[in-house]
Design a protein around this motif. Structure first.
Motif, PDB file in Angstrom:
ATOM      1  N   ASP A   1       1.871  -1.998  -7.358  1.00  0.00           N
ATOM      2  CA  ASP A   1       2.350  -2.432  -8.532  1.00  0.00           C
ATOM      3  C   ASP A   1       1.357  -3.162  -9.270  1.00  0.00           C
ATOM      4  O   ASP A   1       1.187  -4.305  -8.928  1.00  0.00           O
TER       5      ASP A   1
ATOM      6  N   GLN B   1       3.138  11.397  -2.291  1.00  0.00           N
ATOM      7  CA  GLN B   1       4.025  10.487  -2.859  1.00  0.00           C
ATOM      8  C   GLN B   1       5.161  10.283  -1.846  1.00  0.00           C
ATOM      9  O   GLN B   1       5.532   9.039  -1.468  1.00  0.00           O
ATOM     10  N   ALA B   2       5.818  11.256  -1.042  1.00  0.00           N
ATOM     11  CA  ALA B   2       7.051  11.209  -0.279  1.00  0.00           C
ATOM     12  C   ALA B   2       6.522  10.190   0.897  1.00  0.00           C
ATOM     13  O   ALA B   2       7.233   9.402   1.651  1.00  0.00           O
ATOM     14  N   ARG B   3       5.304  10.445   1.641  1.00  0.00           N
ATOM     15  CA  ARG B   3       4.740   9.866   2.677  1.00  0.00           C
ATOM     16  C   ARG B   3       4.420   8.292   2.414  1.00  0.00           C
ATOM     17  O   ARG B   3       4.828   7.474   3.173  1.00  0.00           O
ATOM     18  N   LEU B   4       3.943   7.900   1.005  1.00  0.00           N
ATOM     19  CA  LEU B   4       3.852   6.686   0.775  1.00  0.00           C
ATOM     20  C   LEU B   4       4.923   6.085   0.549  1.00  0.00           C
ATOM     21  O   LEU B   4       5.210   4.836   1.164  1.00  0.00           O
ATOM     22  N   LYS B   5       5.950   6.677   0.214  1.00  0.00           N
ATOM     23  CA  LYS B   5       7.407   6.025  -0.052  1.00  0.00           C
ATOM     24  C   LYS B   5       7.876   5.807   1.333  1.00  0.00           C
ATOM     25  O   LYS B   5       8.833   4.874   1.101  1.00  0.00           O
ATOM     26  N   ASP B   6       7.633   6.492   1.946  1.00  0.00           N
ATOM     27  CA  ASP B   6       8.162   6.319   3.610  1.00  0.00           C
ATOM     28  C   ASP B   6       7.407   5.636   4.425  1.00  0.00           C
ATOM     29  O   ASP B   6       7.799   5.157   5.448  1.00  0.00           O
ATOM     30  N   GLY B   7       6.371   4.666   3.677  1.00  0.00           N
ATOM     31  CA  GLY B   7       5.677   3.585   4.262  1.00  0.00           C
ATOM     32  C   GLY B   7       4.292   3.921   5.025  1.00  0.00           C
ATOM     33  O   GLY B   7       3.656   3.312   5.457  1.00  0.00           O
TER      34      GLY B   7
ATOM     35  N   SER C   1       0.317   1.619 -10.382  1.00  0.00           N
ATOM     36  CA  SER C   1       1.533   2.046 -10.926  1.00  0.00           C
ATOM     37  C   SER C   1       1.252   2.284 -12.420  1.00  0.00           C
ATOM     38  O   SER C   1       1.998   3.035 -12.929  1.00  0.00           O
TER      39      SER C   1
ATOM     40  N   GLU D   1       3.250  15.763  -4.366  1.00  0.00           N
ATOM     41  CA  GLU D   1       4.575  15.299  -3.829  1.00  0.00           C
ATOM     42  C   GLU D   1       4.633  14.879  -2.338  1.00  0.00           C
ATOM     43  O   GLU D   1       5.231  13.915  -1.964  1.00  0.00           O
TER      44      GLU D   1
ATOM     45  N   ALA E   1       1.838   3.595  -6.000  1.00  0.00           N
ATOM     46  CA  ALA E   1       2.044   2.802  -4.516  1.00  0.00           C
ATOM     47  C   ALA E   1       1.863   1.209  -4.560  1.00  0.00           C
ATOM     48  O   ALA E   1       2.218   0.466  -3.750  1.00  0.00           O
TER      49      ALA E   1
ATOM     50  N   PHE F   1       0.110   7.653  -8.049  1.00  0.00           N
ATOM     51  CA  PHE F   1       1.294   7.603  -7.046  1.00  0.00           C
ATOM     52  C   PHE F   1       2.107   6.545  -7.313  1.00  0.00           C
ATOM     53  O   PHE F   1       3.210   6.337  -6.647  1.00  0.00           O
TER      54      PHE F   1
END
Length: 194
Positions: free
Chosen positions: A104, A67-73, A88, A64, A102, A100
């Protein structure tokens, strides 16, 4: 600008990635805990065994937070198993494996065959001025890329073996096991500009 890159140190080619990053002039540390993840500007997910790394991500409570850091860029680079974990969609994997999402893309695990089918090949790689020697060990390949995903390299059979989507890049091969550190240099520049 000085950046620090972490190498996920749960299983796989951790030492080799740390050495390649340092040889590229980038400060690098091992990441096994969330507090170490918080110290880095980018993350390398090494080759190894993707389902094992997937399980260890849960055991070390890192799925988690990463994954959160990846979503934040946060920039990330995955080689071989790392490519699988960044995808994906993953074909030929266990039902309980996590990834993750990250990039597609659809990745097929062990697409080139078993360990005995490992091989090396020179590849043209976007952003490099001469071919790159690529080492494939139980490697995946990419069967589909989504819009916005840049194909960086294909093997001699036309299979996609390197991609980039925004701040995230991945290779099906192991640039960390050669003395050519240009892929790590490209990633280091990506982290610096992110």
């Amino acid at each position: 600008m000085s950046v620090k890159v972490g190498v996920l140190a749960l299983q796989g080619d951790v030492r080799e990635h740390l050495e390649a990053l340092e040889a590229s002039g980038t400060s690098a540390i091992s990441v096994r805990r969330e507090r170490e993840l918080e110290q880095v500007d980018g993350l390398v997910i090494p080759g190894g065994e993707s389902t094992t790394i997937s399980k260890l991500l849960g055991m070390f409570d890192l799925f988690e937070p990463i994954q959160a850091r990846l979503k934040d860029g946060m920039p990330a680079f995955g080689s071989c198993a790392g490519m699988i974990l960044l995808a994906s969609e993953v074909l030929d994997t266990r039902d309980d494996a996590v990834n993750f999402g990250a990039i597609d893309m659809t990745v097929r695990r062990n697409a080139f065959g078993r360990q005995v089918d490992s091989f090396e090949q020179d590849l043209d790689f976007v952003g490099l001025d001469s071919p790159l020697r690529a080492v494939f060990i139980r490697a995946p390949w990419v069967e589909r890329v989504g819009s916005g995903v840049e194909v960086l390299a294909r093997d001699s059979g036309g299979h996609i073996v390197a991609v980039r989507h925004g701040n995230v890049m991945a290779t099906a091969f192991h640039p960390e096991v050669t003395s050519d550190h240009r892929v790590h240099g490209l990633f280091a520049r990506l982290v610096q500009t992110a």
